[in-house]
Design a protein around this motif. Structure first.
Motif, mmCIF file in Angstrom:
data_model
loop_
_atom_site.group_PDB
_atom_site.id
_atom_site.type_symbol
_atom_site.label_atom_id
_atom_site.label_comp_id
_atom_site.label_asym_id
_atom_site.label_seq_id
_atom_site.Cartn_x
_atom_site.Cartn_y
_atom_site.Cartn_z
ATOM 1 N N LEU A 1 43.600 43.227 21.949
ATOM 2 C CA LEU A 1 44.690 44.195 21.925
ATOM 3 C C LEU A 1 44.182 45.538 22.424
ATOM 4 O O LEU A 1 42.976 45.834 22.334
ATOM 5 C CB LEU A 1 45.271 44.337 20.512
ATOM 6 N N SER A 2 45.083 46.367 22.933
ATOM 7 C CA SER A 2 44.677 47.623 23.564
ATOM 8 C C SER A 2 44.011 48.582 22.588
ATOM 9 O O SER A 2 43.153 49.384 22.975
ATOM 10 C CB SER A 2 45.893 48.306 24.212
ATOM 11 N N LYS A 3 44.380 48.533 21.299
ATOM 12 C CA LYS A 3 43.824 49.465 20.329
ATOM 13 C C LYS A 3 42.521 48.974 19.702
ATOM 14 O O LYS A 3 41.903 49.700 18.922
ATOM 15 C CB LYS A 3 44.851 49.731 19.222
ATOM 16 N N TRP A 4 42.122 47.758 20.006
ATOM 17 C CA TRP A 4 40.896 47.229 19.430
ATOM 18 C C TRP A 4 39.682 47.699 20.211
ATOM 19 O O TRP A 4 39.759 47.964 21.419
ATOM 20 C CB TRP A 4 40.950 45.704 19.379
ATOM 21 N N LEU A 5 38.529 47.790 19.547
ATOM 22 C CA LEU A 5 37.329 48.339 20.151
ATOM 23 C C LEU A 5 36.771 47.404 21.228
ATOM 24 O O LEU A 5 36.705 46.188 21.034
ATOM 25 C CB LEU A 5 36.259 48.580 19.084
ATOM 26 N N VAL A 6 36.385 48.005 22.356
ATOM 27 C CA VAL A 6 35.761 47.280 23.462
ATOM 28 C C VAL A 6 34.405 47.928 23.727
ATOM 29 O O VAL A 6 34.325 49.111 24.053
ATOM 30 C CB VAL A 6 36.630 47.335 24.738
ATOM 31 N N PHE A 7 33.339 47.174 23.574
ATOM 32 C CA PHE A 7 32.004 47.743 23.701
ATOM 33 C C PHE A 7 30.996 46.637 24.025
ATOM 34 O O PHE A 7 31.293 45.441 23.905
ATOM 35 C CB PHE A 7 31.582 48.449 22.403
ATOM 36 N N ASN A 8 29.816 47.060 24.421
ATOM 37 C CA ASN A 8 28.672 46.162 24.579
ATOM 38 C C ASN A 8 27.488 46.807 23.882
ATOM 39 O O ASN A 8 27.125 47.943 24.188
ATOM 40 C CB ASN A 8 28.347 45.920 26.053
ATOM 41 N N ARG A 9 26.918 46.086 22.914
ATOM 42 C CA ARG A 9 25.822 46.625 22.098
ATOM 43 C C ARG A 9 24.617 45.703 22.211
ATOM 44 O O ARG A 9 24.725 44.495 22.005
ATOM 45 C CB ARG A 9 26.255 46.750 20.640
#
Length: 294
Positions: free
Chosen positions: A210-218
């Motif tokens: 979803l657009s409001k969910w966090l998108v990251f690479n750790r």
């Protein structure tokens, strides 16, 4: 005072362990980070574990565990289905935990030697699947995908969006963060009588469901090498990591504490998107008698 009991009910096994630590903590004069520590139940440490080895008659395993510390708690439900040894072992896990966040929002005390609560606690609810790959030689790996809902709360259990200094405690700026995380971890371990080697590589990817969910690479790694030098022991380690994309404050890399920079509390040195920490230690034995210690 403590008590431990195992109860067998058919094929289910229930393990109960309860400890009362009020007098111990008072003797050690450990200050509580919670304002509501006057509640007698806040000084109780306990655990409850329920295991069923054959839930539906096909060797399915169900584990239900509850652990409560002085300042944190954790509830986990794990269901495992039997599979051939050469295939990945699957487990379905639902977990809820509450713990103080002191790595970033903690307050340094005792000249930065330890970190106290800054009034920010993380309530985490997650559900997902773990895949444990068959171990080969000295390597092992685990892959998981889970949904995670993180809600910062104060010491009274109320949702908050900012800490005592007015800084946001979530990435969204609201009272919670949600994310779907794909995680892969590989581990290497080798040891003999004279030395040991360890290596851990961990990658987490936030999936934009979803657009409001966090998108990251750790990314995070840990490597250590220990060698016995006569009666002494030399240990060197290197830890590092970095995160790209959305980042909540509680996801930052905290520097300080045991396994990081000794002599400082967790996060007392600093925190940020990236870190690199190198340690080396030489342990020497002490020869003592009644009159002399060398």
């Amino acid at each position: 005072m403590g008590a431990q009991k195992s109860i067998h009910a058919g094929k289910a096994k229930i393990d109960v362990n309860v400890d009362f630590t009020h007098k111990l903590c008072a003797a050690l004069m450990l200050p509580s980070p919670f304002r509501n520590s006057g509640n007698p139940l806040s000084q109780v440490i306990g655990s409850l574990c329920i295991k069923h080895p054959n839930l539906f008659g096909g060797s399915e395993k169900l584990d239900v565990s509850w652990d409560k510390g002085l300042y944190d708690s954790n509830v986990a439900i794990a269901y495992r289905r039997p599979r051939p040894e050469w295939l990945s072992q699957q487990s379905f896990v639902i977990q809820h935990s509450v713990s103080p966040e002191i790595g970033v929002h903690g307050v340094p005390v005792d000249n930065f030697s330890r970190s106290g609560s800054g009034g920010v606690n993380l309530s985490r609810l997650s559900a997902g699947i773990n895949l444990n790959e068959p171990a080969s030689s000295n390597w092992s790996s685990t892959t998981s995908i889970k949904f995670e809902h993180v809600r910062p709360v104060n010491d009274d259990g109320r949702s908050i969006s900012r800490d005592v200094d007015g800084f946001p405690v979530t990435c969204s700026g609201g009272t919670h963060d949600s994310m779907v995380v794909l995680k892969q971890e590989s581990r290497y371990a080798k040891a003999n009588d004279r030395s040991f080697s360890q290596l851990s590589l961990q990658i987490e990817q936030g999936i934009p469901v979803l657009s409001k969910w966090l998108v990251f690479n750790r990314f995070k790694f840990f490597a250590s090498k220990g060698v016995k030098l006569g009666p002494s022991f030399f240990l060197a380690s290197l830890t590092g990591g970095s995160i790209v994309g959305d980042m909540a404050p509680y996801q930052a890399f905290a520097i300080g504490g045991y396994g990081s920079v000794r002599g400082y509390g967790e996060g007392a040195v600093g925190s940020g998107r990236s870190c690199l920490i190198g340690n080396s230690e030489l342990t020497l034995p002490l020869v003592c008698n009644a009159f002399l210690c060398i």
